[in-house]
Design an enzyme around this catalytic site. Structure first.
Site, PDB file in Angstrom:
ATOM      1  CE1 TYR A   2      43.341  53.073  46.050  1.00  0.00           C
ATOM      2  CE2 TYR A   2      45.303  53.136  47.427  1.00  0.00           C
ATOM      3  CZ  TYR A   2      44.396  52.420  46.677  1.00  0.00           C
ATOM      4  OH  TYR A   2      44.547  51.065  46.568  1.00  0.00           O
TER       5      TYR A   2
ATOM      6  CG  HIS B 270      37.143  48.789  41.322  1.00  0.00           C
ATOM      7  ND1 HIS B 270      36.986  49.761  42.275  1.00  0.00           N
ATOM      8  CD2 HIS B 270      38.475  48.520  41.291  1.00  0.00           C
ATOM      9  CE1 HIS B 270      38.157  50.063  42.807  1.00  0.00           C
ATOM     10  NE2 HIS B 270      39.083  49.316  42.212  1.00  0.00           N
TER      11      HIS B 270
ATOM     12  NE  ARG C 220      48.051  50.555  49.315  1.00  0.00           N
ATOM     13  CZ  ARG C 220      47.473  49.675  48.498  1.00  0.00           C
ATOM     14  NH1 ARG C 220      47.864  49.594  47.228  1.00  0.00           N
ATOM     15  NH2 ARG C 220      46.511  48.881  48.936  1.00  0.00           N
TER      16      ARG C 220
ATOM     17  CG  HIS D 297      41.225  50.887  48.459  1.00  0.00           C
ATOM     18  ND1 HIS D 297      41.827  49.930  47.666  1.00  0.00           N
ATOM     19  CD2 HIS D 297      41.976  50.951  49.594  1.00  0.00           C
ATOM     20  CE1 HIS D 297      42.881  49.447  48.291  1.00  0.00           C
ATOM     21  NE2 HIS D 297      42.994  50.040  49.472  1.00  0.00           N
TER      22      HIS D 297
ATOM     23  CB  SER E 242      49.326  47.670  41.491  1.00  0.00           C
ATOM     24  OG  SER E 242      48.823  48.483  42.535  1.00  0.00           O
TER      25      SER E 242
ATOM     26  CG  ASP F 222      41.582  46.054  41.774  1.00  0.00           C
ATOM     27  OD1 ASP F 222      41.474  47.229  41.360  1.00  0.00           O
ATOM     28  OD2 ASP F 222      42.310  45.759  42.728  1.00  0.00           O
TER      29      ASP F 222
END
Length: 397
Positions: free
Chosen positions: A134, A65, A167, A199, A295, A291
């Site tokens: 996402y 990831h 989000r 996620h 961010s 990750d």
């Protein structure tokens, strides 16, 4: 001309400890693992020997990831994080990476992600990608999730699909189940994992959609790889239950955990793995990812943006060290989280083990400190004596 290399007298972790042995590398493949290996090609091939005395030889790290295109943007365009470079990866032992897109599936897309994966491959490591981001419906390259997985060689699954996060696209159960179903069938038809990288946010709903799919449909837990499972204590407890049911959970490493432990209840990776093992959950049921370049936004209780950080690929080896040095977890168990375990769930059949016929992706670590000494990717020495030897196209040596 094929490259021939022999690593001499290394403590070999396959990832289980196999004793002190030599490793013979022919081209990009491990040709043999054994004692007192010899290679004589009558002078037609030069054989390079590396003294690995005092070193632990472990499989090259698999980061399942990583935001190789960069990530972020939650605080506006200026908060978009930069792309990963070859050096970001190999200096931290990563020889295989799976690229993903997160919050921003508009400014970054599947075409750019695949182009970046190909670039990293051309520079010397192995790179794969997830289709999507996402958002639901999934943003694909071919217009079909199944086509992306089946027909695009580097695409091995879909993700990171966001749930339990302000989000996310707030997918319904039916939408989420269809994503898992399409990914599963496409994986079966193409011989790939068809994994759904999920996620997980901070919402009290935790992993409810995953649990509903595995309990209300025929899709097994093995189709999901939920990530950020150590984000908070309640989420981690739910993910431990998922692991007990046969699921694999992905810990997110954190270089700055010393700070985050003071402002949140994020679970330190080594402590989380210790809890998992103490509960009798199989050591095959966890992975660790970085990750990297993603961010790390900070929001207040009302979901308002407060600031941002960036994920770092360097956290993988740091987490392995903490597992061994702080929690007393044997190296052969800890290292599975970034070698054989991700290789298994992602169906990377030539990765994650130091055995004859596997890709020659190898890291040499100091046996005492676990400092990174040498990195070999597909038989090529990328890092030697802790110094980068191979540089990306736009990296300065």
């Amino acid at each position: 001309m094929a490259m021939v290399t022999i690593l001499r007298n290394a403590g070999v972790y396959q990832p289980e400890y196999a004793g002190r042995k030599d490793i013979l590398i022919l081209g990009g493949t491990i040709a043999a693992v054994g004692e007192n290996l010899k290679a004589d090609f009558g002078g037609s091939l030069e054989v390079m020997e590396i003294n690995a005395e005092g070193m632990a030889a472990v499989p090259g790290f698999i980061d399942s990831h990583e935001h190789i295109l960069g990530g972020g943007g939650e605080g506006g365009f200026h908060t978009r994080t930069p792309e990963a470079s070859l050096g970001d990866l190999i200096r931290n032992g990563i020889t295989t990476v799976v690229g993903c897109i997160g919050t921003d599936g508009v400014g970054r897309d599947a075409a750019a992600l695949l182009a970046k994966a190909h670039a990293l491959e051309e520079e010397g490591i192995t790179a794969y990608a997830y289709t999507g981001s996402y958002q639901v419906p999934v943003h694909t390259l071919t217009g079909s999730l199944m086509k992306d997985i089946m027909m695009l060689d580097k695409v091995i699954g879909v993700g990171e699909i966001a749930i339990s996060d302000h989000r996310s696209s707030q997918p319904t159960f039916e939408e989420f189940a269809r994503i898992a179903s399409d990914a599963r069938v496409a994986g079966m038809l193409s011989g790939k994992a068809g994994i759904v990288n999920v996620h997980l946010g901070d919402s009290p709903r935790k992993i409810d959609l995953i649990q509903r799919v595995i309990h209300e449909t025929e899709i097994p837990a093995s189709q999901f790889l939920p990530t950020h499972v150590n984000r908070n204590a309640d989420l981690f407890q739910a993910c431990l239950e998922f692991a007990k049911e046969g699921g694999t959970i992905d810990f997110t490493g954190n270089e700055d955990i010393d700070y985050w432990e003071t402002v949140s209840d994020e679970i330190r990776v080594c402590k989380g793995i210790r809890r998992l093992l103490d509960l009798g959950i199989s050591s095959d049921r966890f992975t660790i990812s970085s990750d990297g370049q993603g961010s790390l936004p900070i929001f207040d209780e009302k979901g308002q943006y407060q600031g941002i950080g960036i994920g770092k690929a360097s956290c993988l080896l740091k987490e392995i060290r903490e597992c061994v040095q702080q929690e007393g977890i044997p190296l052969e168990i800890a290292i599975k989280g970034i070698t054989s375990n991700p290789a298994s769930i992602l169906k990377l059949s030539s990765k994650g083990q130091l055995r004859t016929g596997f890709d020659a992706d190898i890291c040499l670590l100091d046996e005492d400190t676990l400092a990174l000494h040498t990195v070999i990717a597909k038989g090529r020495i990328m890092v030697k004596d802790g110094k980068q030897q191979v540089f990306g196209t736009f990296e300065r040596s």
